[in-house]
Motif scaffolding. Structure first.
Motif, short mmCIF file in Angstrom:
data_model
loop_
_atom_site.label_atom_id
_atom_site.label_comp_id
_atom_site.label_asym_id
_atom_site.label_seq_id
_atom_site.Cartn_x
_atom_site.Cartn_y
_atom_site.Cartn_z
N PRO A 474 28.66 50.95 19.14
CA PRO A 474 29.92 50.20 19.26
C PRO A 474 31.04 50.97 19.94
N GLU A 475 31.21 52.25 19.59
CA GLU A 475 32.32 53.02 20.16
C GLU A 475 32.14 53.19 21.66
N ALA A 476 30.92 53.45 22.10
CA ALA A 476 30.66 53.61 23.53
C ALA A 476 30.84 52.28 24.26
N LYS A 477 30.36 51.19 23.68
CA LYS A 477 30.54 49.87 24.30
C LYS A 477 32.02 49.54 24.45
N ALA A 478 32.78 49.77 23.36
CA ALA A 478 34.21 49.46 23.40
C ALA A 478 34.92 50.29 24.47
N ALA A 479 34.52 51.55 24.63
CA ALA A 479 35.13 52.40 25.64
C ALA A 479 34.83 51.89 27.05
N MET A 480 33.58 51.52 27.29
CA MET A 480 33.19 51.04 28.61
C MET A 480 33.87 49.71 28.92
N ILE A 481 33.98 48.85 27.93
CA ILE A 481 34.65 47.56 28.12
C ILE A 481 36.11 47.78 28.44
N TRP A 482 36.75 48.77 27.79
CA TRP A 482 38.14 49.08 28.09
C TRP A 482 38.28 49.52 29.55
N VAL A 483 37.36 50.34 30.03
CA VAL A 483 37.41 50.81 31.42
C VAL A 483 37.28 49.63 32.37
N ILE A 484 36.35 48.72 32.07
CA ILE A 484 36.13 47.55 32.95
C ILE A 484 37.39 46.68 32.99
N GLY A 485 37.99 46.45 31.82
CA GLY A 485 39.19 45.61 31.78
C GLY A 485 40.39 46.28 32.44
N GLN A 486 40.56 47.56 32.20
CA GLN A 486 41.72 48.26 32.74
C GLN A 486 41.65 48.36 34.26
N TYR A 487 40.45 48.49 34.81
CA TYR A 487 40.28 48.66 36.26
C TYR A 487 39.51 47.48 36.86
N ALA A 488 39.77 46.29 36.31
CA ALA A 488 39.06 45.10 36.78
C ALA A 488 39.33 44.81 38.25
N ASP A 489 40.53 45.16 38.72
CA ASP A 489 40.86 44.88 40.12
C ASP A 489 40.19 45.86 41.08
N ARG A 490 39.59 46.94 40.54
CA ARG A 490 38.95 47.93 41.40
C ARG A 490 37.43 47.92 41.26
N ILE A 491 36.93 47.17 40.31
CA ILE A 491 35.49 47.03 40.13
C ILE A 491 35.10 45.66 40.67
N GLU A 492 34.31 45.65 41.73
CA GLU A 492 34.03 44.39 42.43
C GLU A 492 33.40 43.35 41.52
N ASN A 493 32.43 43.74 40.74
CA ASN A 493 31.72 42.77 39.89
C ASN A 493 32.15 42.89 38.44
N SER A 494 33.44 43.10 38.22
CA SER A 494 33.92 43.31 36.85
C SER A 494 33.64 42.10 35.97
N GLU A 495 33.78 40.87 36.55
CA GLU A 495 33.52 39.67 35.73
C GLU A 495 32.05 39.57 35.33
N VAL A 496 31.17 40.02 36.21
CA VAL A 496 29.73 39.99 35.89
C VAL A 496 29.41 40.99 34.77
N LEU A 497 30.01 42.16 34.85
CA LEU A 497 29.78 43.17 33.81
C LEU A 497 30.28 42.69 32.45
N LEU A 498 31.45 42.04 32.47
CA LEU A 498 31.98 41.53 31.21
C LEU A 498 31.11 40.40 30.66
N GLU A 499 30.61 39.54 31.55
CA GLU A 499 29.74 38.45 31.10
C GLU A 499 28.49 38.98 30.43
N ASP A 500 27.98 40.11 30.94
CA ASP A 500 26.80 40.72 30.31
C ASP A 500 27.10 41.14 28.88
N PHE A 501 28.28 41.69 28.68
CA PHE A 501 28.66 42.07 27.31
C PHE A 501 28.94 40.85 26.45
N LEU A 502 29.54 39.81 27.06
CA LEU A 502 29.90 38.62 26.30
C LEU A 502 28.68 37.83 25.84
#
Length: 744
Positions: A474-502
């Motif tokens: 859980p702690e590692a997942k939460a950290a990675m999710i924070w990175v994806i959300g914080q830098y969503a405008d710089r990660i091209e497929n950020s919505e796809v990565l979040l959908e995988d977690f969702l």
């Protein structure tokens, strides 16, 4: 016809497992067998105890053997031995020191169980107090003080007064300790007598062991009493320091502990006394060394010369290093105390970082503590050496230690800014190993590095994204999710990565769900077109499909913010975060001061105030005097900073750093702003009622019906897709326009 009894289950030594395995019909027979065996054993011991042994048995060998058996059974908590109490009392009058020792041990153990029988032994003990043998007198007195029976306590006071002046120093030493023991039994009886005054007079005794014992007894009484105050002036402190070399190792410990009750009235007195006790730092006993360190740390608070303090700090390093050559238990105690000392006096051990490098055969608790010290002592000068060592630790077998090592590398990147690149390079090397627990721990610390240095090291995000499959904690997942959300405008497929977690939302922990909720809102704020399909779905899950109040309330908060004031939502959700540091594990200043006064005790192992470890212990505080250097105390400095913060806030000009501290004290950096935004949203909804609310954002929510219940009234929230954020209109059965958008 009686039930045949298997012979192997009759034994009374079968234990609980054998008894539970026994069929119910056999248990009454087994109980009888156990009882019979116990009675037979007691009868056999009674016979041996009362046998004369013949004329040749002049040393009472048979009685000694029987008593040894009884004491052995008593030690194993065999309560059947209490039946022999009258026989033990009968043997107690035998003129043999060895027999009396065993009889008195039996008496102390069973006196409270059978007080009426114990009273029969009282005349024997009182008679032994007048024996010509000092060992016998001391043994009888010690036994009397250990028996917690009213008649014993009352009858001990008068003989004790005489024994405090006994001709033999061993008896006087025992009598001094007995005063403290009696005070534990009945403090009012001791306070009503003159025993404490007599004990105080013993401080002038010519024997150093007696003086140290009297001090130890007075300290123990002072710890337990609220009315008695222990004060030592410089003349007495100087005298007891003078006898230190002549005392035993425990006598030295007692004297050094007593010195913490001395309050220097002049800085030169404190410096001189500290210098006089420094030879104790080279003692072989670790208790003497640590107690001496405690006294020196205490006296430093009353010394004004920086040069003297620096000199004393250099003298504290070698004894701490020497303790690391002892067994692992002593090492651990020394390391825990070193953690405490470094927080108060960082100059101690500053150049000794290599001695804390871990050995292959160190126990895990020693390794972890050494790791904490390595982190505390790491600096820009030695960071290369430290990182090499930590990378080596990260390849060890022990998973717990490896995790700690990886986390230490990340914390060093936050602590030492010039070394951040080196630390990140080390972390990436470890991530390249593809070891699951290393990757996950590295992900957690890299998130903190991003918080410390925003917009600096985003190039490593791609490396983290390549290892998403390794994240299952859980702690590692939460950290990675924070990175994806914080830098969503710089990660091209950020919505796809979040959908995988969702996809696994329902199975995730609450911490991960909170991270997913916030990351989805951040994605929507930064890339509305990419997040428009995810936000309504996640908000619905967070507000309707969960029973966690934190998750539900955060969902409602985000929903209101996005509905009422998107600009405020962006400033809050994507706003500046509170400063993050690697020093969060430091003790509170007041606690640190108190802990330095109890160095070497169990409280320092837990790093908690002494009264939380020992409930009856008295809290330690520095006593005020003209020599006390208040401006150097951590508590005084913290109070001054708090005062300065308050003044600036009242003036309306608190700097950003102090504002961040204020937000952090409220729970998180946006707590105050979130509360203001919610109040504004409530006011907006109350004024608009059931009218339409138009958003100013470019892309909107997908249509998603959501139901909320307020009393018996049901509402449906409709979000239209084609008009920016769309029109959010609560569909109510009441058309009077008084419906709220969200109901709690």
């Amino acid at each position: 016809m009686p039930i045949p009894m298997p012979m192997h289950v009759i034994s009374p030594y079968g234990g609980a497992a054998a008894w539970n395995a026994l069929p119910p019909q056999y248990r009454p027979l087994t109980q009888n067998a156990v009882l019979t065996a116990a009675q037979g054993k007691v009868a056999e011991l009674r016979l041996e105890l009362n046998s004369s042994g013949g004329k040749k048995d002049k040393n009472f060998s048979s009685k000694k053997i029987a008593l040894k058996k009884i004491v052995a059974n008593m030690t194993m908590s065999n309560n059947d031995m209490v039946a022999l109490f009258p026989d033990i009392v009968g043997v107690m009058g035998t003129q043999s020191l060895e027999i009396k020792k065993m009889c008195f041990l039996y008496l102390v153990n069973y006196a409270r169980t059978k007080p009426e029988i114990a009273l029969k032994a009282l005349p024997i003990l009182l008679n032994d107090l007048e024996d010509s043998n000092p060992l016998m007198r001391a043994l009888a007195l010690r036994t009397l003080s250990y028996v917690h029976v009213k008649q014993y306590v009352e009858n001990t006071v008068q003989p004790l007064k005489g024994l405090l002046k006994d001709s033999d120093p061993y008896v006087r030493k025992t009598a001094a300790f007995c005063v403290a023991k009696l005070y534990d039994h009945d403090r009012h009886l001791v306070e009503g007598s003159d025993l404490i005054d007599r004990l105080n007079m013993m401080l002038r005794d010519e024997n150093p062991t007696v003086v140290s014992s009297a001090l130890a007894s007075l300290m123990d009484i002072w710890e337990r009493s609220e009315s008695i105050k222990l004060t030592i002036d410089y003349a007495n402190a100087s005298k007891i320091v003078q006898i230190l070399p002549d005392c035993s190792e425990w006598g030295q410990t007692y004297i050094l502990e007593a010195l913490t009750s001395y309050v220097p009235q002049d800085t030169s007195e404190a410096a001189l006394l500290a210098d006089r006790i420094t030879p104790r730092l080279s003692h072989t006993n670790s208790a003497v060394v640590l107690t001496c360190i405690r006294v020196i740390l205490y006296l430093m608070n009353y010394i004004d010369s920086e040069k003297t303090i620096a000199l004393l700090c250099t003298k504290l390093s070698p004894p701490l290093v020497t303790l690391l050559s002892k067994g692992p238990e002593i090492q651990y105690l020394a390391l825990r105390n070193a953690l405490l000392i470094l927080q108060r006096r960082p100059e101690v051990l500053r150049n000794d970082i290599r001695v804390f490098f871990c050995k292959y055969n160190d126990p895990i608790y020693v390794k972890v503590t050494k790791l904490e010290l390595i982190f505390m002592l790491a600096s820009e000068k030695n960071i290369g050496e430290v990182l090499t060592e930590l990378r080596e630790y990260a390849t060890e077998i022990d998973v717990h230690f490896v995790r700690k090592s990886v986390r230490a590398i990340g914390k060093l990147a936050i602590k030492i800014e010039p070394a951040a690149k080196l630390c990140i390079a080390s972390l990436l090397e470890l991530v390249a190993t593809k070891v699951s627990y290393i990757v996950q721990e590295a992900t957690v610390v890299i998130k903190n590095i991003f918080r410390k240095y925003p917009n600096q090291y985003e190039s490593i995000i791609s490396t983290l994204c390549e290892n998403l499959d390794s994240l299952d904690e859980p702690e590692a997942k939460a950290a990675m999710i924070w990175v994806i959300g914080q830098y969503a405008d710089r990660i091209e497929n950020s919505e796809v990565l979040l959908e995988d977690f969702l996809d696994g939302w329902a199975d995730e922990t609450h911490d991960v769900q909170l991270a997913l909720l916030t990351a989805t809102v951040k994605l929507f704020i930064q890339r509305p077109s990419k997040g428009q399909d995810l936000v309504p779905k996640v908000l619905k899950w967070a507000t309707e499909d969960t029973d966690n109040p934190d998750l539900r309330n955060r969902g409602y908060m985000y929903w209101r913010l996005l509905s009422s004031n998107p600009a405020a939502a962006k400033s809050i959700v994507m706003g500046e975060k509170p400063a993050i540091t690697a020093e969060s594990e430091k003790l509170d200043p007041a606690t640190l001061e108190e802990m330095c006064l109890v160095v070497g005790t169990l409280a320092t192992v837990y790093l908690k105030p002494v009264h939380t470890v020992f409930r009856s212990a008295r809290a330690r505080r520095l006593q005020d005097s003209p020599a006390l250097q208040k401006e150097r105390l951590p508590s005084w400095q913290a109070a001054q900073q708090a005062k300065l913060l308050t003044e600036r806030q009242l003036a309306g000009g608190a700097p950003p750093a102090l504002q961040s501290q204020q937000y952090a004290a409220n729970g998180n950096g946006s707590a105050g702003r979130n509360a203001d935004a919610l109040e504004e949203a409530d006011a907006l909804f109350a004024s608009m009622g059931g009218q339409n609310m138009m958003s100013s954002m470019n892309d909107g929510f997908a249509s998603s019906p959501t139901h909320a219940v307020h009393g018996e009234q049901s509402q449906m929230y409709i979000v239209n897709q084609g008009q920016g954020l769309g029109t959010m209109r609560p569909m109510t059965h009441a058309e009077d326009g008084e419906g709220d958008l969200l109901s709690f």
